[in-house]
Design a protein around this motif. Structure first.
Motif, mmCIF file in Angstrom:
data_model
loop_
_atom_site.group_PDB
_atom_site.id
_atom_site.type_symbol
_atom_site.label_atom_id
_atom_site.label_comp_id
_atom_site.label_asym_id
_atom_site.label_seq_id
_atom_site.Cartn_x
_atom_site.Cartn_y
_atom_site.Cartn_z
ATOM 1 N N LEU A 24 -12.731 -29.098 -41.405
ATOM 2 C CA LEU A 24 -12.007 -29.712 -40.295
ATOM 3 C C LEU A 24 -11.847 -31.219 -40.454
ATOM 4 O O LEU A 24 -10.986 -31.828 -39.828
ATOM 5 C CB LEU A 24 -12.739 -29.441 -38.971
ATOM 6 C CG LEU A 24 -12.583 -28.055 -38.366
ATOM 7 C CD1 LEU A 24 -13.563 -27.869 -37.221
ATOM 8 C CD2 LEU A 24 -11.164 -27.849 -37.867
ATOM 9 N N LEU A 25 -12.690 -31.809 -41.303
ATOM 10 C CA LEU A 25 -12.621 -33.266 -41.433
ATOM 11 C C LEU A 25 -11.279 -33.688 -42.053
ATOM 12 O O LEU A 25 -10.811 -34.797 -41.814
ATOM 13 C CB LEU A 25 -13.799 -33.781 -42.280
ATOM 14 C CG LEU A 25 -14.080 -35.273 -42.210
ATOM 15 C CD1 LEU A 25 -14.351 -35.728 -40.792
ATOM 16 C CD2 LEU A 25 -15.241 -35.671 -43.113
ATOM 17 N N ASP A 26 -10.676 -32.772 -42.805
ATOM 18 C CA ASP A 26 -9.382 -33.095 -43.416
ATOM 19 C C ASP A 26 -8.269 -33.179 -42.374
ATOM 20 O O ASP A 26 -7.215 -33.733 -42.637
ATOM 21 C CB ASP A 26 -8.988 -32.011 -44.431
ATOM 22 C CG ASP A 26 -9.974 -31.986 -45.579
ATOM 23 O OD1 ASP A 26 -10.605 -33.025 -45.828
ATOM 24 O OD2 ASP A 26 -10.109 -30.917 -46.196
ATOM 25 N N GLU A 27 -8.477 -32.590 -41.216
ATOM 26 C CA GLU A 27 -7.412 -32.631 -40.214
ATOM 27 C C GLU A 27 -7.867 -33.258 -38.905
ATOM 28 O O GLU A 27 -7.205 -33.125 -37.893
ATOM 29 C CB GLU A 27 -6.845 -31.231 -39.971
ATOM 30 C CG GLU A 27 -7.883 -30.174 -39.723
ATOM 31 C CD GLU A 27 -7.270 -28.772 -39.677
ATOM 32 O OE1 GLU A 27 -7.470 -28.097 -38.663
ATOM 33 O OE2 GLU A 27 -6.582 -28.393 -40.654
ATOM 34 N N GLY B 18 -24.167 -35.713 -37.905
ATOM 35 C CA GLY B 18 -24.072 -34.256 -37.828
ATOM 36 C C GLY B 18 -22.633 -33.809 -37.612
ATOM 37 O O GLY B 18 -22.164 -32.862 -38.242
ATOM 38 N N LEU B 19 -21.934 -34.521 -36.731
ATOM 39 C CA LEU B 19 -20.536 -34.189 -36.452
ATOM 40 C C LEU B 19 -19.704 -34.315 -37.726
ATOM 41 O O LEU B 19 -18.923 -33.422 -38.069
ATOM 42 C CB LEU B 19 -19.992 -35.124 -35.364
ATOM 43 C CG LEU B 19 -18.504 -35.013 -35.060
ATOM 44 C CD1 LEU B 19 -18.176 -33.653 -34.467
ATOM 45 C CD2 LEU B 19 -18.052 -36.115 -34.105
ATOM 46 N N LEU B 20 -19.883 -35.440 -38.446
ATOM 47 C CA LEU B 20 -19.085 -35.646 -39.667
ATOM 48 C C LEU B 20 -19.383 -34.546 -40.686
ATOM 49 O O LEU B 20 -18.471 -33.985 -41.301
ATOM 50 C CB LEU B 20 -19.385 -37.021 -40.274
ATOM 51 C CG LEU B 20 -18.882 -38.234 -39.485
ATOM 52 C CD1 LEU B 20 -19.249 -39.534 -40.192
ATOM 53 C CD2 LEU B 20 -17.364 -38.171 -39.284
ATOM 54 N N LYS B 21 -20.659 -34.237 -40.837
ATOM 55 C CA LYS B 21 -21.039 -33.226 -41.841
ATOM 56 C C LYS B 21 -20.531 -31.838 -41.449
ATOM 57 O O LYS B 21 -20.057 -31.084 -42.287
ATOM 58 C CB LYS B 21 -22.564 -33.201 -41.987
ATOM 59 C CG LYS B 21 -23.075 -34.400 -42.776
ATOM 60 C CD LYS B 21 -24.585 -34.436 -42.788
ATOM 61 C CE LYS B 21 -25.061 -35.715 -43.478
ATOM 62 N NZ LYS B 21 -26.442 -36.009 -43.145
ATOM 63 N N ALA C 92 -13.020 -42.270 -39.994
ATOM 64 C CA ALA C 92 -13.366 -41.267 -40.995
ATOM 65 C C ALA C 92 -12.472 -40.062 -40.808
ATOM 66 O O ALA C 92 -11.880 -39.868 -39.744
ATOM 67 C CB ALA C 92 -14.835 -40.861 -40.840
ATOM 68 N N GLY C 93 -12.380 -39.270 -41.865
ATOM 69 C CA GLY C 93 -11.655 -38.014 -41.736
ATOM 70 C C GLY C 93 -10.239 -38.084 -42.255
ATOM 71 O O GLY C 93 -9.941 -38.823 -43.206
ATOM 72 N N ALA C 94 -9.361 -37.356 -41.606
ATOM 73 C CA ALA C 94 -8.010 -37.132 -42.100
ATOM 74 C C ALA C 94 -7.291 -38.418 -42.476
ATOM 75 O O ALA C 94 -7.150 -39.312 -41.656
ATOM 76 C CB ALA C 94 -7.211 -36.395 -41.031
ATOM 77 N N ALA D 49 -13.044 -41.815 -35.030
ATOM 78 C CA ALA D 49 -13.076 -43.275 -34.923
ATOM 79 C C ALA D 49 -14.321 -43.678 -34.154
ATOM 80 O O ALA D 49 -14.759 -42.963 -33.239
ATOM 81 C CB ALA D 49 -11.832 -43.778 -34.208
ATOM 82 N N TRP D 50 -14.889 -44.816 -34.507
ATOM 83 C CA TRP D 50 -16.102 -45.304 -33.859
ATOM 84 C C TRP D 50 -15.920 -46.785 -33.562
ATOM 85 O O TRP D 50 -15.471 -47.541 -34.427
ATOM 86 C CB TRP D 50 -17.283 -45.087 -34.804
ATOM 87 C CG TRP D 50 -18.635 -45.561 -34.334
ATOM 88 C CD1 TRP D 50 -19.613 -44.790 -33.776
ATOM 89 C CD2 TRP D 50 -19.184 -46.890 -34.433
ATOM 90 N NE1 TRP D 50 -20.728 -45.557 -33.514
ATOM 91 C CE2 TRP D 50 -20.498 -46.846 -33.894
ATOM 92 C CE3 TRP D 50 -18.696 -48.107 -34.902
ATOM 93 C CZ2 TRP D 50 -21.322 -47.970 -33.829
ATOM 94 C CZ3 TRP D 50 -19.518 -49.231 -34.832
ATOM 95 C CH2 TRP D 50 -20.824 -49.155 -34.292
ATOM 96 N N GLY D 51 -16.258 -47.209 -32.363
ATOM 97 C CA GLY D 51 -16.186 -48.639 -32.072
ATOM 98 C C GLY D 51 -16.462 -48.919 -30.616
ATOM 99 O O GLY D 51 -16.496 -48.010 -29.777
ATOM 100 N N GLY D 52 -16.666 -50.195 -30.304
ATOM 101 C CA GLY D 52 -16.881 -50.617 -28.928
ATOM 102 C C GLY D 52 -15.684 -51.397 -28.439
ATOM 103 O O GLY D 52 -14.626 -51.389 -29.074
ATOM 104 N N GLU D 53 -15.830 -52.075 -27.303
ATOM 105 C CA GLU D 53 -14.688 -52.792 -26.752
ATOM 106 C C GLU D 53 -14.496 -54.178 -27.359
ATOM 107 O O GLU D 53 -13.421 -54.723 -27.323
ATOM 108 C CB GLU D 53 -14.767 -52.867 -25.227
ATOM 109 C CG GLU D 53 -15.966 -53.607 -24.655
ATOM 110 C CD GLU D 53 -17.124 -52.685 -24.334
ATOM 111 O OE1 GLU D 53 -17.382 -51.760 -25.130
ATOM 112 O OE2 GLU D 53 -17.795 -52.878 -23.291
ATOM 113 N N PHE D 54 -15.580 -54.769 -27.882
ATOM 114 C CA PHE D 54 -15.462 -56.032 -28.624
ATOM 115 C C PHE D 54 -16.680 -56.169 -29.510
ATOM 116 O O PHE D 54 -17.416 -55.194 -29.698
ATOM 117 C CB PHE D 54 -15.283 -57.240 -27.692
ATOM 118 C CG PHE D 54 -16.123 -57.225 -26.423
ATOM 119 C CD1 PHE D 54 -17.512 -57.231 -26.493
ATOM 120 C CD2 PHE D 54 -15.511 -57.218 -25.174
ATOM 121 C CE1 PHE D 54 -18.267 -57.234 -25.328
ATOM 122 C CE2 PHE D 54 -16.267 -57.212 -24.012
ATOM 123 C CZ PHE D 54 -17.648 -57.218 -24.083
ATOM 124 N N GLY D 55 -16.908 -57.357 -30.079
ATOM 125 C CA GLY D 55 -18.083 -57.572 -30.919
ATOM 126 C C GLY D 55 -19.087 -58.444 -30.183
ATOM 127 O O GLY D 55 -18.983 -58.654 -28.974
#
Lengths: 950, 484
Positions: B374-377, B364-367, B415-417, B381-387
């Motif tokens: 706003l996604l152009d600017e 929803g946020l990305l869309k 994603a995004g800018a 980022a998405w991630g955790g501290e390790f795998g």
């Protein structure tokens, strides 16, 4: 970098012959090392050092001068001073005149430089053997034989522009300096040890030239031969140079007090040193601050609290010439001095009542070290002894238990969760780095992974220092309470507190057990399918039943209750927990196997990459003892040897670093503005002589801190105003006030702000020492910081901030936003920021509103209900002055528009632990009670004048 | 200026002999030096921030980046506890064959461990055909907007130190967080809001707490501001109950009137005026902050898009929507925490649940960002501290297998800018245990994120403890494949 000291130039002008300028006798030859280099070091090296030389010109050696800069080419034309661009720049014949932005050199010095260049073509009789060797031997052969080889094969990567791996091969200096990987490329006299040859031969990978054809054996042999014939430099260590040690590495000696024109301004030698520099820069000192400002300065500076209106009145009426001096003495003898100055030391040692890291376990006995520091300052304990106690208090038997408690310094490390040997590694690194920065003012930590980039500290030295600490462990030991620790607070009282607490705890635990029983019963009665339907369970056969998650079963009330119970029964979360009262301390001792503990140089600081073994040893740049002390037959601890070395009069850093710190805490900024980095990359100073003179006095006085306080406080420099009639003109010359021609603004530290609010509101509890008090904090914030505690009773909370629980993972918002000390590493300078959240902390917080109300109550109690008298008293309490006519008028208008109501007695129940809900209720009830008067007090406590000194 | 990649402790640009352009200003602040001094006043004027908001000495005023920035703001979705790469964006069919079989090892502990297949199905999505786990059905529709970095690794395998590492570039406390660096380098576009906001998961604390958004050795004003989920978003943002805005305003005006004469007493003290302005600013923040978090005026379609109407997705949806509202208002860096990815057991249930909670809000946020331009600017980022590991111990019989910690392979997406959507970078080995191709370290992630915000990680330095320090310590390079 600033232009360094212009001291010798000035001395010449003043016609004073000092130890620094030695004009050679007529007819004798000018010696580069003795006569010329000091001039360059004082005036030019600031910009023309090897690191990032301005205009590409390096002035550190004859070679580099001959090489010259980008603009003018060679800086000197041997044999002709007048033709040399160096001299022409100094006279102004070539613009811009040098030294840029500073006074021209005295004519005599320019003439001396010219003479030196004139004589250059003839062989020098007075130069050192090494200088001669460099000029006739290897230098010449380098240019003719070696350089062409290097130019052809290496220079495309290792030139001044690219400098791959930090290595440049343009001249001998750059080879001796080396690169980031191998350090010096050439070890004079030892080709087989020279990385240059090793790399060319492929002994060391990768072989050079990288991706190119190896050099012929004949070429390599020629380079090796050239290296072998180079004379090895004097001194030890790979980095140590043959030069005489530069400040601050040279021993502290007594410095002559300079002569100044305005003798009348000189109250003590500090003024002479500072004024001499100002006169040279044609600066004038600021006039003295007002008497009122001075007393406020003294109080905040020495005890961290404002004077009372009565203190001020007495002082203003006292016209005797020594009135100020007597105030200095009085405040130095005030026990609150230790609370104020001890806090500075606690900043440095990263004092905390917890271990840090994720779980941030308490160190409930650490307060004994805090009290030890306060005590030591109050007793003016000789600094050398103070150092020894903190590094090796266990080994100096004569210091008894006091020495053991002092070892809390070594128990302050930040414990971060790590694996295996890394835990020990983190500890030792923390201790070595902090020891280096706190006592020696060095960024020793840099040398843990590689030779220090700027200072003469090879990696080996780092591990030699570490070896003193290698056998050490910290543990909790029984150390009985002594009478001197507890002048006011009797351990018997604690026993009672602890007993009361045990009772409360038992009651709470009983309630908790009943509650849990209830939950357990409910839980077993409810089951549900846990995994969502669309996820077929693939690991078990059949469907699983799991307990209904308890949190959906409980009401919000139940949940809150459970949370409170869990918290209230936690072990350390309560200030009355007996753990805080046990006669224990964090003491360091050495392993019984101390003689077999080995220390290794670790490549890149990685404990898995052991390199050569090292024995304990001192910094090679300071110590004349390259082998380090012998451990044979050592009785006691290795740390004792280190402590003795640091606390020795021969150590050039210890005293200099400490007097600079004292200066910093008095005037806001150290003479060296980076107080824990006296190295080349630190801020440096234009006040070397002043530091040296104070360091000398410091040691002569038996390492007495109070002696240095007296000198500084009684100086005119300290007493200057923050206003200068010629500020605009003088800022053009010295915008940063390096020459101390005016006092810089002083913002109170957060401890002083909070303590002053309490003092002015009349609520300050002066009780000294003992376990920390637990402040009230925002519940959710505490939880985010993965911590929680129960606040102490209100009277406990009204103690001075130095006694507040110091938790690494959670700093009280007020402390944080007013730049409180970061406890994760040594805090050497408090920040001075003005940010919006400070408004929330001082204008909106419950603490401020509570205290304003208390202050309003105090005003009514002291002067009754006349607004006029209330305003006058409020200004006296807060600022120790009457309001001005305008202030009075505005304040009166404010109060008359918002009349105050009669006060309501605050009926806060006094229990050993404050109940947050009680306090809140009282707060809500009382907020309107004294109405406008409380708001008026709040406004005064938020005024600029309240937190900035004049 | 000479620069070389190996000379690690002096690899900085120094416009001033001693301090970076930003560092110099902060140095003066730190040491309480007169901002009134000539040199500095002109420095500030050229920055244009005196004019910008009339606050003398505001270190958070917008600053010119090193080069034109792709992203004005950044939203960092921190999946605390660490999602398994083979259960999210890095399918490993080989594991299905080995599922339940004991692992073969040459050395190490004798503890019996078995391989664990991912319980989730993967399918190809978007024009790019990116493989995404079934736990992210909504995010899958954004496949063409995101760039997945599969061969990412980090330096620590314990939650706290790894979380520190992801946020501050160092495993031990004391270094500034990425958001603090961004605030230091760029300031903020909206002086009424903090430059760096942290939105925590209501379920509980982050590993290591406030160190993760601390300013470290940077001045305190760059630290992240945590918005509480209950009560005042910021501690003491509002005065105690009973103090009306009118009363507050009246108090502030008397305060400023009384403060005015004192300005003359210390002409060289820039803080006096700054403090006076701060009271007005704080007063404005009292309204601006709650307003930025007030979602009541968002239309139903938006509420639905973020999943605010569903109890499962509501908490994360709220944080995502707050993040949009904050970057919309010029906040530089927003960090959202989502707890609960540490699935040592029952990965099937737990990861699925995390998916249900976060998938719709994040998509929803990305869309939403996209439809508003706003996604152009904005960089997301998405991630955790390790795998996580490919294997597990045998003591999960009660709840189903999970995975342990693994620092040698992890997955993040951007994603995004400035991000080339639909990209998959790097490869791990056939079991997803180690990176094998186009390998990147978290230092590289930091460098890339700063780069997208217009900051060169080599030049964004701060002089501390004897050297010029930076977020990427002595490492870091760009993940070129994800850049447009």
């Amino acid at each position: 970098m600033k232009i360094k000291i212009v001291w010798n130039a000035m001395a010449v002008i003043a016609g004073v012959f000092t130890m620094l300028v030695r004009l050679p006798a007529a007819g004798s030859r000018v010696d580069f090392k003795k006569d010329i280099q000091p001039i360059f070091e004082s005036n030019c090296i600031g910009c023309h050092a090897v690191q990032m030389p301005e205009g590409g010109l390096v002035m550190e050696s004859l070679d580099s001068l001959l090489k010259g800069g980008k603009k003018q080419g060679p800086a000197i034309v041997p044999g002709s001073g007048q033709k040399s661009p160096l001299v022409r720049s100094l006279t102004g014949e070539i613009q811009p005149r040098m030294p840029l932005g500073s006074q021209p050199l005295p004519k005599k010095e320019i003439a001396l430089i010219a003479k030196w260049i004139d004589e250059l073509s003839q062989p020098e009789s007075g130069t050192s053997a090494k200088e001669t060797a460099r000029q006739s031997g290897p230098v010449h052969r380098f240019d003719t034989e070696i350089k062409p080889i290097l130019e052809q094969n290496c220079l495309s990567c290792h030139n001044a522009e690219k400098g791959k791996g930090g290595l440049v091969v343009q001249d001998i200096d750059s080879l001796l300096r080396g690169g980031a990987h191998d350090g010096p490329s050439v070890v004079a006299g030892q080709s087989e040890k020279s990385p240059l040859v090793q790399r060319l031969r492929g002994v060391k990978e990768p072989r050079m030239p990288m991706n190119g054809k190896p050099l012929s054996e004949e070429q390599i042999e020629r380079i090796a031969k050239w290296i072998n014939e180079m004379e090895p430099p004097a001194g030890v260590g790979a980095v140590a140079s043959a030069k005489k040690p530069a400040w601050p590495w040279a021993p502290v000696t007594e410095v002559a007090i300079p002569q100044v024109k305005r003798q009348d301004w000189v109250r003590n030698p500090i003024d002479a040193f500072v004024l001499a520099q100002q006169e040279h820069k044609q600066l004038q000192p600021a006039p003295s601050a007002s008497k009122r400002s001075l007393l406020r300065r003294l109080y905040f500076d020495l005890v961290g609290l404002p004077p009372t209106p009565e203190d001020m009145e007495r002082f203003l009426r006292d016209d005797s010439p020594d009135a100020y001096g007597r105030e200095v003495e009085k405040l130095l003898a005030d026990p609150r001095y230790g609370e104020r100055w001890g806090r500075h030391w606690l900043d440095l040692v990263r004092y905390s009542d917890t271990r840090g890291g994720a779980i941030d376990y308490p160190r409930p006995h650490m307060w004994r070290y805090r009290d030890y520091v306060i005590r030591a300052f109050n007793q003016d304990r000789p600094y050398d002894r103070f150092v020894k106690e903190q590094i090796a208090g266990d080994a100096f038997r004569a210091y008894g238990d006091e020495g053991k408690i002092g070892l809390g310094f070594l128990g302050q490390w930040v414990a971060v969760e790590a694996e295996g040997e890394q835990v020990r590694r983190d500890y030792v690194v923390d201790v070595v780095n902090t020891t280096g920065s706190v006592f020696l003012g060095l960024t020793l930590g840099c040398a843990g992974c590689h030779n220090h980039k700027y200072d003469p500290i090879p990696t080996k030295d780092y591990y030699r220092i570490e070896a003193f600490f290698s056998p050490m462990t910290v543990d909790l030991q029984d150390v009985a309470f002594h009478q001197y620790e507890m002048p006011r607070l009797q351990p018997e009282q604690w026993k009672k507190a602890a007993k009361d607490w045990e009772q409360v705890l038992a009651e709470r635990k009983k309630l908790a057990a009943e509650f849990e029983e209830k939950i357990k019963k409910q839980k077993t009665e409810h089951y549900m399918l846990w995994a969502p339907q669309d996820l077929k369970d693939w690991s078990d056969s059949g469907q699983r039943k799991l307990p209904f998650p308890a949190d959906t079963l409980l009401t919000q009330q139940d949940k809150d209750r459970r949370k409170l119970i869990n918290r209230q029964t936690a072990r350390f979360a309560n200030p009355n927990s007996p753990d805080y009262y046990l006669p224990k301390a964090y003491v360091v001792s050495d392993s019984e196997l101390q003689n077999t503990v080995a220390t290794y140089v670790l490549t890149g600081g990685n404990y898995k990459l052991r390199s050569e073994e090292v024995k304990p040893g001192f910094l090679s740049a300071i110590s004349s003892d390259p082998e380090g002390p012998s451990l044979d037959g050592l009785v006691g601890s290795r740390r004792q040897l280190l402590a003795n070395w640091i606390a020795s009069r021969d150590n050039p850093l210890t005293a200099r670093v400490m007097v600079n710190r004292i200066w910093q805490y008095h005037l806001g900024e150290g003479l060296v503005a980076t107080p824990s980095d006296f190295g080349k990359n630190g801020a440096g100073t234009v006040h070397q002589e002043l530091i040296d003179w104070m360091a000398w006095r410091f040691m002569e006085s038996g390492w007495s801190l109070k002696e240095i306080h007296r000198l500084i406080l009684n100086s005119n420099v300290y007493q200057q105003s923050m206003k200068h009639p010629k500020a605009k003109e003088q800022e053009l010359v010295d915008s940063d006030n390096r020459y101390l021609w005016v006092r810089d603004p002083v913002r109170l530290e957060v401890e002083s702000i909070r303590d002053s609010v309490l003092a002015v509101s009349g609520q300050l509890n002066p009780l000294m020492g003992g376990p920390p008090f637990f402040p009230e904090a925002d519940d959710e914030q505490m939880e985010r910081g993965s911590t929680w505690w129960e606040p102490s009773s209100r009277t406990q909370q009204n103690r001075r901030t130095v006694y507040m629980l110091q938790i690494r993972s959670f700093q009280l918002p007020m402390v944080k936003v007013f730049d409180g000390a970061n406890m994760d590493e040594s805090c050497v300078v408090r920040g001075v920021t003005s940010v919006t959240p400070q408004v929330f902390a001082l204008f909106n917080s419950k603490f401020s509103h509570d205290q304003s109300r208390e202050m309003a109550n105090r005003l009514i109690a002291e002067v009754g209900h006349s607004p006029e008298r209330q305003i006058e008293r409020a200004f006296q309490l807060a600022f120790q002055r009457p309001p001005t006519a305008v202030e009075k008028e505005k304040s009166l208008a404010y109060l008359s528009r918002n009349p105050s109501r009669p006060p309501v007695e605050l009926s806060l129940k006094e229990t050993p632990y404050a109940q947050a809900s009680d306090a809140q209720a009282a707060h809500g009830q009382a907020s309107g009670s004294v109405g406008a008067l409380a708001d008026f007090c709040l406004i005064l406590l938020n005024m600029n004048e309240f937190i900035f000194l004049e | 200026m000479r620069k070389n990649e190996f000379e690690f402790c002096s690899n900085v640009e120094r416009p001033d002999p001693r301090l970076g352009e930003l560092g110099r200003r902060d140095f003066l602040f730190r040491f309480g030096k007169g901002l009134g001094s000539m040199a500095l006043t002109s420095l500030l004027h050229t920055d244009g921030w005196l004019q910008a908001n009339g606050i003398q000495g505001d270190p958070l005023a917008p600053k010119v980046p090193h080069f034109p920035a792709k992203a004005k703001s950044c939203i960092f979705l921190f999946m605390s506890g660490a999602p398994g790469q083979m259960d999210t964006f890095d399918p490993k069919p080989k594991l299905a064959e080995l599922h339940g079989k004991p692992i073969v090892r040459k050395y190490g502990s004798l503890e019996k461990r078995i391989y664990v297949a991912s319980p989730f199905k993967f399918a190809r999505h978007g024009k790019c055909g990116m493989e995404i786990s079934e736990i992210f059905p909504h995010l899958a529709t954004c496949a063409d907007d995101i760039a997945v970095v599969r061969a990412m690794h980090t330096s620590s395998e314990a939650h706290t130190t790894a979380t520190f590492f992801m946020n501050t570039g160092a495993a031990i406390p004391g270094s500034p967080s990425m958001g603090a660096w961004a605030a230091y380098g760029l300031g903020t576009e909206n002086g009424n809001l903090p430059a760096f906001v942290v939105l925590p998961d209501i379920r509980g604390g982050v590993f290591g707490g406030a160190i993760n958004w601390a300013s470290g050795y940077l001045p305190a004003y760059y630290q992240g501001t945590l918005f509480n989920s209950v009560g005042d978003p910021i501690v003491d943002l509002q005065p105690p109950a009973g103090v009306t805005p009118e009363r507050q305003q009246k108090n502030i005006s008397l305060l400023n009137e009384l403060n005015e004469p004192y300005l003359d007493a210390q002409p060289r003290n820039p803080h006096l005026l700054a403090r006076m302005k701060n009271y007005e600013l704080a007063f404005r923040m009292q309204t601006a902050v709650p307003d930025s978090l007030d979602m009541s005026k968002e239309p139903e379609s938006i509420r639905e898009l973020y999943g605010l109407n569903n109890k499962m997705t509501e908490p994360m949806g709220k944080r995502c929507l707050m993040a949009r509202r904050l970057v919309e208002r010029g906040v530089r860096f927003v960090q959202i925490y989502c707890q609960g990815w540490d699935s040592h057991e029952n990965i099937a249930g737990e990861h699925k649940k995390r998916g249900l909670e976060t998938d719709k809000p994040i998509a929803g946020l990305l869309k939403d960002l996209k439809q508003r331009g706003l996604l152009d600017e904005t960089l997301v980022a998405w991630g955790g501290e390790f795998g996580r590991t490919a294997d597990n111990t045998m003591d999960f019989f009660r709840t189903g297998p999970g995975r342990d910690h693994n620092k040698d392979a992890m997955v993040v997406w951007l994603a995004g800018a400035g991000i080339k959507g639909g990209t998959v970078v790097g490869e791990t080995d056939e079991l997803g245990i180690k990176c094998v191709e186009n390998v990147y370290h978290t230092h590289d992630l930091h460098a890339t994120m700063l780069h997208l915000m217009g900051l060169d990680h080599l030049r964004l330095t701060y002089y501390h403890s004897g050297r010029f320090k930076r977020l990427t310590n002595i490492a870091g390079g760009l993940i070129k494949e994800v850049l447009v």
